[in-house]
Design an enzyme around this catalytic site. Structure first.
Site, PDB file in Angstrom:
ATOM      1  N   CYS A  51      55.453  19.276   8.165  1.00  0.00           N
ATOM      2  CA  CYS A  51      56.660  19.828   8.802  1.00  0.00           C
ATOM      3  C   CYS A  51      56.377  21.162   9.468  1.00  0.00           C
ATOM      4  CB  CYS A  51      57.759  19.971   7.762  1.00  0.00           C
ATOM      5  SG  CYS A  51      58.128  18.405   6.991  1.00  0.00           S
ATOM      6  N   GLY A  99      26.174  27.659   9.006  1.00  0.00           N
ATOM      7  CA  GLY A  99      27.046  26.739   8.285  1.00  0.00           C
ATOM      8  C   GLY A  99      27.399  25.577   9.190  1.00  0.00           C
ATOM      9  N   ARG A 100      28.238  25.872  10.170  1.00  0.00           N
ATOM     10  CA  ARG A 100      28.738  24.843  11.082  1.00  0.00           C
ATOM     11  C   ARG A 100      27.623  24.051  11.765  1.00  0.00           C
ATOM     12  NH1 ARG A 100      33.678  25.753  13.721  1.00  0.00           N
ATOM     13  NH2 ARG A 100      33.310  27.961  13.340  1.00  0.00           N
TER      14      ARG A 100
HETATM   15  N1  LLP Z   1      27.570  34.251   7.262  1.00  0.00           N
HETATM   16  C1  LLP Z   1      28.725  34.929   7.121  1.00  0.00           C
HETATM   17  C2  LLP Z   1      28.690  36.270   6.551  1.00  0.00           C
HETATM   18  C3  LLP Z   1      29.936  34.343   7.509  1.00  0.00           C
HETATM   19  O1  LLP Z   1      31.069  35.015   7.379  1.00  0.00           O
HETATM   20  C4  LLP Z   1      29.934  33.033   8.046  1.00  0.00           C
HETATM   21  C5  LLP Z   1      31.182  32.380   8.462  1.00  0.00           C
HETATM   22  C6  LLP Z   1      28.700  32.354   8.160  1.00  0.00           C
HETATM   23  C7  LLP Z   1      27.548  32.996   7.772  1.00  0.00           C
HETATM   24  C8  LLP Z   1      28.585  30.979   8.702  1.00  0.00           C
HETATM   25  O2  LLP Z   1      29.002  30.909  10.027  1.00  0.00           O
HETATM   26  P1  LLP Z   1      28.790  29.562  10.885  1.00  0.00           P
HETATM   27  O3  LLP Z   1      27.307  29.356  11.064  1.00  0.00           O
HETATM   28  O4  LLP Z   1      29.413  28.462  10.151  1.00  0.00           O
HETATM   29  O5  LLP Z   1      29.476  29.865  12.161  1.00  0.00           O
HETATM   30  N2  LLP Z   1      37.035  28.519   9.463  1.00  0.00           N
HETATM   31  C9  LLP Z   1      36.463  28.843  10.745  1.00  0.00           C
HETATM   32  C10 LLP Z   1      35.095  29.462  10.634  1.00  0.00           C
HETATM   33  C11 LLP Z   1      35.048  30.699   9.751  1.00  0.00           C
HETATM   34  C12 LLP Z   1      33.660  31.261   9.613  1.00  0.00           C
HETATM   35  C13 LLP Z   1      33.610  32.335   8.589  1.00  0.00           C
HETATM   36  N3  LLP Z   1      32.332  32.922   8.356  1.00  0.00           N
HETATM   37  C14 LLP Z   1      36.461  27.583  11.613  1.00  0.00           C
HETATM   38  O6  LLP Z   1      36.939  26.547  11.170  1.00  0.00           O
HETATM   39  O7  LLP Z   1      36.037  27.633  12.763  1.00  0.00           O
END
Ligand code: LLP
Length: 421
Positions: free
Chosen positions: A351, A283-284
Site C-alpha cells: 500500500c 559487493g554488487r
Molecule cells: N564497502 C563499504 C564501506 C560500503 O559501504 C559498501 C556499500 C561496499 C563496500 C560495497 O559496495 P558495492 O561494491 O556493493 O557497491 N542498498 C544500495 C547500496 C548500498 C551500498 C552501501 N555500501 C543499493 O541497493 O543500491
C-alpha cells in the site's frame, strides 16, 4: 575497453521459450518452492569474483566481499570456498562471516556507527582490520584494546569529497555525507596516534559510493588514498595495506559499461607505486547479476487513460531498490506469451504508490498467474527485504552445476510472529 554486457556471463536465459538459470527451469523451481523466490546462480557468482581477482592479478590484493550486498550463509560459504575474504558492516555480519567459516583475520570491519559491544567483540576476536569512521572511534578502539591487553589493527576511512556520480542515496564520498573523516584531517589524526599503545595503524580506507558507472571518480579516490598513504609513510606510520572500498557498478540497463578490468587498469597505476597490498570490498559486482526475484502476476487492470497494470505478489517488501532509488531492473516473463508487446506498469501489492518495479515497460502480453523474473536482483535484494504489510520473507534458491537447493526457506507466519507477545 568497455565491457559489453552480452559478453559477460548470462545466467538467466530463455531456452525453448522458457526462462532458465544455468539450464535449470525457473518454472520447475517455482512449482516446488512457490513465489516470491530469489534464485541465484553459483556459476555467475564465481565468475564475477574471478573476473575481479584476475583483473587485479598485476598487484598484490585481497577481495573482501561486502556482506551487506547478500549475506545468505550458502553464498558466503561459496565465496569463502574460492578464497574470498569479507567486509562486515555490523556485529551481525561478523557473526555470519564466522558461521560461514571465515577466520577473524579475514574480516574487515567497516561501517559508520559501530557500538561499543561490536568494537569489543571485534577487538577480542582479532579481526583483520577495523576501519574507523572518526578520530573518536580510533580512540575508543585503542582504549578497548588496552583494556583487553591486546592490539587492534586499525585504518581510518577518509572522505575525499569526490562525487561518485551515483544516486545521492548511495553516494558516500562527498563532504556533506556522514562517512569517514575529511581527507585533509587524516594525516594529523594518524600522526597524533602513531605510537598509541594497543593501536596499530595498518591501513587507509576509502569508499565513495555504490553503483559507480564511470572510471573517473574511482581513479580520483585511489589517487587521493595513495597520496595520503605516501605522506603517512613519510611520517613513520607502518602501513600494511590500502583499502579502496567497493562501488563498482553493474549494467542494470543492459548497456555497455565499465567492468572489473577497466576498474583495475585505472586504479592499479595509482596504487602500485606504494608497493602495498590493495584491499577491495566489492559487493554488487560479485552477486548483483547472479540473482533474480521470481514473482507471480496476481491481478491486471487498465486505468481510464489506458495504463495497463500487472500487479505482482512481490513488491517493495521483497525488493526495495526501485522504490528507494528509482532503480531500473530488467523484467522478463518466465514463459513469454505470443502476441503484441505493449507498455506495462509492473507494480507490487504494497500500500504505497512508490511500490512500482517499472513504468511503461514494453513487454509481451501478461496475464494473471504468469511468472515474471526481476533480473539483477542478487545484490541488495533479499538482504533489504522486510515484513512490511506482513509479507513473509521470501525463499532463496541456489542453482549450482545443474542442481538447485533451497538455501533459505520461506519464513512462516509463526516465525514472523514468534517475537511478539
Ligand atoms: N564497502 C563499504 C564501506 C560500503 O559501504 C559498501 C556499500 C561496499 C563496500 C560495497 O559496495 P558495492 O561494491 O556493493 O557497491 N542498498 C544500495 C547500496 C548500498 C551500498 C552501501 N555500501 C543499493 O541497493 O543500491
Amino acid at each position: 575497453m568497455i565491457t559489453c554486457p552480452s559478453l559477460v556471463y548470462q545466467s538467466f536465459t530463455h531456452i525453448d521459450g522458457e526462462l532458465t538459470c544455468d539450464g535449470v527451469s525457473v518454472a520447475a523451481i517455482v512449482t516446488r518452492v512457490g513465489t516470491p523466490v530469489y534464485i541465484y546462480s553459483a556459476h555467475a557468482i564465481r565468475d564475477a569474483y574471478r573476473s575481479i581477482d584476475e583483473a587485479f592479478a598485476a598487484c598484490p590484493h585481497a577481495i573482501h566481499y561486502a556482506l551487506k550486498a547478500n549475506s545468505t550463509l550458502a553464498i558466503v560459504r561459496l565465496l569463502r570456498a574460492i578464497g574470498s575474504r569479507v567486509d562486515a558492516n555490523s556485529g551481525g555480519e561478523i557473526e555470519v562471516a564466522l558461521r560461514a567459516g571465515c577466520e577473524p583475520r579475514d574480516i574487515v570491519f567497516t561501517g559508520v556507527g559501530k557500538t561499543r559491544e561490536e568494537l569489543e567483540r571485534a577487538v577480542a576476536l582479532g579481526v583483520g582490520v577495523i576501519n574507523a569512521e572518526s578520530a573518536g572511534e580510533l580512540d575508543r578502539m585503542a582504549a578497548i584494546a588496552a583494556a583487553q591487553g591486546r592490539d587492534v589493527r586499525a585504518a581510518l576511512r577518509v572522505n575525499p569529497d569526490i562525487d561518485a556520480g551515483s544516486h545521492p542515496n548511495i553516494s558516500t564520498g562527498l563532504r556533506i555525507n556522514k562517512f569517514g573523516v575529511p581527507l585533509q584531517d587524516a594525516r594529523a589524526i594518524y600522526r597524533e596516534r602513531r605510537s598509541r599503545p594497543g593501536l596499530r595503524l595498518v591501513g587507509v580506507h576509502v569508499h565513495i559510493g555504490s553503483q559507480i558507472t564511470t572510471i573517473d571518480p574511482l581513479r580520483k579516490a585511489a589517487r587521493a588514498l595513495a597520496g595520503l598513504a605516501s605522506e603517512l609513510r613519510a611520517d613513520g606510520v607502518a602501513l600494511e595495506h590500502v583499502d579502496v572500498g567497493g562501488g563498482l557498478g553493474i549494467p542494470y540497463e543492459g548497456r555497455p559499461m565499465i567492468g572489473a578490468s577497466e576498474y583495475a587498469d585505472a586504479v592499479i597505476p595509482e596504487l602500485r607505486p606504494l608497493g602495498l597490498p590493495v584491499l577491495l570490498e566489492p559487493g554488487r559486482a560479485i552477486v548483483g547479476r547472479a540473482g533474480a526475484l521470481v514473482t507471480r502476476v496476481v491481478d491486471r487492470k487498465r486505468s481510464p487513460e489506458g495504463r495497463q497494470f500487472a500487479v505482482l505478489d512481490a513488491g517493495m517488501a521483497e525488493l526495495i531498490r526501485p522504490a528507494l532509488y528509482g532503480s531500473y531492473h530488467r523484467i522478463v516473463p518466465v514463459r513469454p506469451r505470443q502476441g503484441p508487446e505493449g507498455p506495462w506498469d509492473i507494480v507490487g501489492p504494497i500500500c504505497e504508490s512508490s511500490d512500482v518495479f517499472a513504468r511503461e515497460r514494453v513487454l509481451p502480453p501478461l496475464d494473471v498467474d504468469d511468472l515474471v523474473a526481476v533480473l539483477d536482483a542478487g545484490a541488495y535484494g533479499a538482504v533489504m527485504a522486510s515484513n512490511y504489510n506482513r509479507h513473509l520473507l521470501p525463499a532463496e534458491v541456489l542453482v549450482d552445476a545443474g542442481h538447485w537447493s533451497v538455501i533459505r526457506r520461506r519464513q512462516t507466519l509463526d516465525e514472523m510472529l514468534a517475537l511478539e507477545s
